[in-house]
Design a protein around this motif. Structure first.
Motif, PDB file in Angstrom:
ATOM      1  N   SER A  32      31.425  59.703 -35.357  1.00 38.29           N
ATOM      2  CA  SER A  32      31.452  61.085 -34.889  1.00 38.29           C
ATOM      3  C   SER A  32      31.726  61.057 -33.385  1.00 38.29           C
ATOM      4  N   ILE A  33      32.756  61.812 -32.949  1.00 42.51           N
ATOM      5  CA  ILE A  33      33.116  61.857 -31.526  1.00 42.51           C
ATOM      6  C   ILE A  33      33.076  63.299 -31.054  1.00 42.51           C
ATOM      7  N   GLN A  34      32.924  63.456 -29.739  1.00 43.38           N
ATOM      8  CA  GLN A  34      32.814  64.809 -29.186  1.00 43.38           C
ATOM      9  C   GLN A  34      33.446  64.857 -27.801  1.00 43.38           C
ATOM     10  N   ASN A  35      34.140  65.965 -27.534  1.00 45.17           N
ATOM     11  CA  ASN A  35      34.756  66.192 -26.225  1.00 45.17           C
ATOM     12  C   ASN A  35      33.760  66.907 -25.318  1.00 45.17           C
ATOM     13  N   ASN A  36      33.316  66.224 -24.272  1.00 49.75           N
ATOM     14  CA  ASN A  36      32.361  66.805 -23.335  1.00 49.75           C
ATOM     15  C   ASN A  36      33.015  67.305 -22.054  1.00 49.75           C
ATOM     16  N   ALA A  37      34.355  67.293 -22.011  1.00 50.09           N
ATOM     17  CA  ALA A  37      35.056  67.803 -20.830  1.00 50.09           C
ATOM     18  C   ALA A  37      34.948  69.321 -20.778  1.00 50.09           C
ATOM     19  N   ALA A  38      35.312  69.884 -19.635  1.00 53.18           N
ATOM     20  CA  ALA A  38      35.256  71.335 -19.471  1.00 53.18           C
ATOM     21  C   ALA A  38      36.504  72.022 -20.007  1.00 53.18           C
ATOM     22  N   PHE A  39      37.384  71.262 -20.657  1.00 50.88           N
ATOM     23  CA  PHE A  39      38.642  71.805 -21.165  1.00 50.88           C
ATOM     24  C   PHE A  39      38.994  71.100 -22.473  1.00 50.88           C
ATOM     25  N   PRO A  40      39.715  71.770 -23.362  1.00 49.61           N
ATOM     26  CA  PRO A  40      40.220  71.083 -24.557  1.00 49.61           C
ATOM     27  C   PRO A  40      41.217  70.014 -24.137  1.00 49.61           C
ATOM     28  N   GLN A  41      41.262  68.927 -24.880  1.00 47.71           N
ATOM     29  CA  GLN A  41      42.180  67.853 -24.536  1.00 47.71           C
ATOM     30  C   GLN A  41      42.695  67.174 -25.804  1.00 47.71           C
ATOM     31  N   PRO A  42      43.795  66.431 -25.688  1.00 50.39           N
ATOM     32  CA  PRO A  42      44.351  65.767 -26.878  1.00 50.39           C
ATOM     33  C   PRO A  42      43.369  64.746 -27.454  1.00 50.39           C
ATOM     34  N   TYR A  43      43.469  64.554 -28.759  1.00 50.89           N
ATOM     35  CA  TYR A  43      42.662  63.518 -29.398  1.00 50.89           C
ATOM     36  C   TYR A  43      43.112  62.146 -28.885  1.00 50.89           C
ATOM     37  N   PRO A  44      42.174  61.234 -28.690  1.00 47.52           N
ATOM     38  CA  PRO A  44      42.533  59.944 -28.089  1.00 47.52           C
ATOM     39  C   PRO A  44      43.077  58.956 -29.118  1.00 47.52           C
ATOM     40  N   LEU A  45      43.668  57.907 -28.609  1.00 48.72           N
ATOM     41  CA  LEU A  45      43.975  56.734 -29.407  1.00 48.72           C
ATOM     42  C   LEU A  45      42.701  55.897 -29.462  1.00 48.72           C
ATOM     43  N   ILE A  46      42.232  55.566 -30.667  1.00 49.18           N
ATOM     44  CA  ILE A  46      40.969  54.841 -30.830  1.00 49.18           C
ATOM     45  C   ILE A  46      41.253  53.371 -31.114  1.00 49.18           C
ATOM     46  N   GLU A  47      40.683  52.524 -30.284  1.00 52.54           N
ATOM     47  CA  GLU A  47      40.826  51.081 -30.472  1.00 52.54           C
ATOM     48  C   GLU A  47      39.509  50.518 -31.001  1.00 52.54           C
ATOM     49  N   ILE A  48      39.579  49.782 -32.104  1.00 54.19           N
ATOM     50  CA  ILE A  48      38.405  49.133 -32.686  1.00 54.19           C
ATOM     51  C   ILE A  48      38.642  47.626 -32.685  1.00 54.19           C
ATOM     52  N   SER A  49      37.708  46.915 -32.106  1.00 54.50           N
ATOM     53  CA  SER A  49      37.826  45.460 -32.044  1.00 54.50           C
ATOM     54  C   SER A  49      36.567  44.812 -32.622  1.00 54.50           C
ATOM     55  N   PHE A  50      36.763  43.666 -33.289  1.00 52.53           N
ATOM     56  CA  PHE A  50      35.665  42.876 -33.848  1.00 52.53           C
ATOM     57  C   PHE A  50      35.500  41.615 -32.999  1.00 52.53           C
ATOM     58  N   LEU A  51      34.261  41.282 -32.689  1.00 54.01           N
ATOM     59  CA  LEU A  51      33.979  40.158 -31.811  1.00 54.01           C
ATOM     60  C   LEU A  51      33.032  39.173 -32.496  1.00 54.01           C
ATOM     61  N   ASP A  52      33.167  37.889 -32.100  1.00 49.17           N
ATOM     62  CA  ASP A  52      32.249  36.885 -32.625  1.00 49.17           C
ATOM     63  C   ASP A  52      31.045  36.761 -31.703  1.00 49.17           C
ATOM     64  N   LYS A  53      30.231  35.722 -31.927  1.00 48.52           N
ATOM     65  CA  LYS A  53      29.015  35.573 -31.137  1.00 48.52           C
ATOM     66  C   LYS A  53      29.292  35.242 -29.673  1.00 48.52           C
ATOM     67  N   ASN A  54      30.509  34.779 -29.388  1.00 46.78           N
ATOM     68  CA  ASN A  54      30.895  34.476 -28.011  1.00 46.78           C
ATOM     69  C   ASN A  54      31.708  35.608 -27.365  1.00 46.78           C
ATOM     70  N   ASN A  55      31.657  36.772 -27.998  1.00 51.86           N
ATOM     71  CA  ASN A  55      32.408  37.953 -27.521  1.00 51.86           C
ATOM     72  C   ASN A  55      33.919  37.741 -27.517  1.00 51.86           C
ATOM     73  N   LYS A  56      34.371  36.852 -28.375  1.00 50.26           N
ATOM     74  CA  LYS A  56      35.802  36.653 -28.533  1.00 50.26           C
ATOM     75  C   LYS A  56      36.333  37.639 -29.573  1.00 50.26           C
ATOM     76  N   VAL A  57      37.454  38.264 -29.251  1.00 47.97           N
ATOM     77  CA  VAL A  57      38.039  39.251 -30.145  1.00 47.97           C
ATOM     78  C   VAL A  57      38.692  38.545 -31.325  1.00 47.97           C
ATOM     79  N   LEU A  58      38.191  38.841 -32.509  1.00 49.27           N
ATOM     80  CA  LEU A  58      38.736  38.261 -33.739  1.00 49.27           C
ATOM     81  C   LEU A  58      39.786  39.161 -34.384  1.00 49.27           C
ATOM     82  N   ALA A  59      39.604  40.456 -34.263  1.00 50.59           N
ATOM     83  CA  ALA A  59      40.548  41.422 -34.860  1.00 50.59           C
ATOM     84  C   ALA A  59      40.533  42.694 -34.017  1.00 50.59           C
ATOM     85  N   LEU A  60      41.670  43.328 -33.955  1.00 49.79           N
ATOM     86  CA  LEU A  60      41.784  44.553 -33.143  1.00 49.79           C
ATOM     87  C   LEU A  60      42.825  45.458 -33.782  1.00 49.79           C
ATOM     88  N   ARG A  61      42.504  46.727 -33.803  1.00 49.33           N
ATOM     89  CA  ARG A  61      43.461  47.706 -34.318  1.00 49.33           C
ATOM     90  C   ARG A  61      43.280  49.025 -33.587  1.00 49.33           C
TER      91      ARG A  61
END
Length: 240
Positions: free
Chosen positions: A168-197
Motif C-alpha cells: 500500500s502506497i500513499q502520496n503525501n505531497a501537497a499536489f497530485p503527482q504521477p505514479y512512480p516506477l517501483i523497483e523491488i530488489s532481493f538481497l542476501d545476508k551480505n546485502n548483495k542484490v540477487l534479483a531486481l525488477r
C-alpha cells in the motif's frame, strides 16, 4: 465679428480683444486645431454659413474655454448627435480594453502554467485546460513524498516459483503527482542484490489510465515476481 476654422470650417463669434490677446491665433472648439483667425475675419455671418454651428474657440495660450451662446436652435440637435457618437466611441473603447486585458491574463496564465500546476488549488484545473488547449505543462513530482504504508510477500497460490507482493502506497505531497516506477530488489545476508525488477504503473495498477496519484489516499497494489531462491532473505522497495 466672425471667423472660420480652416481645418473643420466651424464658424466662431470673436471679439477684437480676444484676437489681440491671442495675437490672432485661436484654438478651434470643435477639432482642437490652432488656426489664424485673422485670415477669415468677417463682420457679418456669410449667407451660406448662416446655419453652421457657432462653436467655442479658445486662444492658443489660454486653457479655459470662452463660453458662447449658440446662434440657432439647430445647435441642440448637433450636440445630441455628438453625444450619441461619443457614447458609441466609449462603448467600443471599453470592448477593446477588455479584450486586451483578457489577452494579457491568458498570456500570464500560459507563462505561469507550470507554477500553477504545482499548486494544490489550481493543479487539476491547469492540467485540464492545457489538455484542451494542447499546451505542454510540467507535472510536479516528488517521489520522496510517496510513502510505503504496508507490504507483504507470499508464494503465488497458482504459479510455482512465483512470489506475490502486496503493498500500500500513499502520496503525501501537497499536489497530485504521477505514479512512480517501483523497483523491488532481493538481497542476501551480505546485502548483495540477487534479483531486481522495476514495475511501471501499468503493471501494478489495475486499469491504469495515466491518472495522477491523489493526495493522501492509499493505493493498494499487487506485484508478481520470480522467486530468487532461498539465499534471498529480505527485499526492499524503491520509488523512482
Amino acid at each position: 465679428m466672425y471667423t472660420q476654422c480652416n481645418h473643420c470650417n466651424a464658424i466662431f463669434r470673436v471679439t477684437m480683444k480676444e484676437l489681440t490677446a491671442a495675437q490672432g491665433l485661436l484654438r478651434c472648439g470643435e477639432c482642437d486645431n490652432i488656426f489664424d483667425a485673422m485670415k477669415n475675419l468677417s463682420q457679418t455671418l456669410p449667407e451660406e454659413r448662416r446655419f453652421a454651428k457657432l462653436s467655442t474657440v479658445i486662444p492658443a495660450e489660454i486653457e479655459e474655454p470662452i463660453p458662447i451662446r449658440p446662434a440657432r436652435p439647430l445647435e441642440k440637435l448637433l450636440k445630441r448627435f455628438l453625444n450619441i457618437k461619443s457614447w458609441h466611441s466609449r462603448y467600443f473603447l471599453i470592448i477593446g480594453v477588455s479584450a486586451l486585458v483578457l489577452l494579457l491574463i491568458l498570456q500570464v496564465l500560459y507563462i505561469s502554467r507550470n507554477w500553477l500546476a504545482q499548486q494544490p488549488m489550481t493543479s487539476a484545473l491547469t492540467q485540464q485546460l492545457c489538455a484542451l488547449m494542447n499546451c505542454d505543462v510540467t507535472i510536479p513530482r516528488d517521489v520522496r513524498a510517496i510513502s510505503l504504508l504496508s507490504r507483504n510477500i507470499y508464494s503465488h497460490p497458482n504459479a510455482p516459483k512465483v512470489l506475490t507482493i502486496s503493498a500500500s502506497i500513499q502520496n503525501n505531497a501537497a499536489f497530485p503527482q504521477p505514479y512512480p516506477l517501483i523497483e523491488i530488489s532481493f538481497l542476501d545476508k551480505n546485502n548483495k542484490v540477487l534479483a531486481l525488477r522495476r514495475f511501471p504503473p501499468e503493471e501494478y495498477m489495475h486499469n491504469f489510465t495515466e491518472k495522477l496519484m491523489p493526495i493522501g489516499v492509499p493505493d493498494e497494489l499487487i506485484l508478481n515476481i520470480t522467486d530468487p531462491g532461498e539465499d534471498a532473505i529480505r527485499f526492499q522497495f524503491r520509488f523512482m
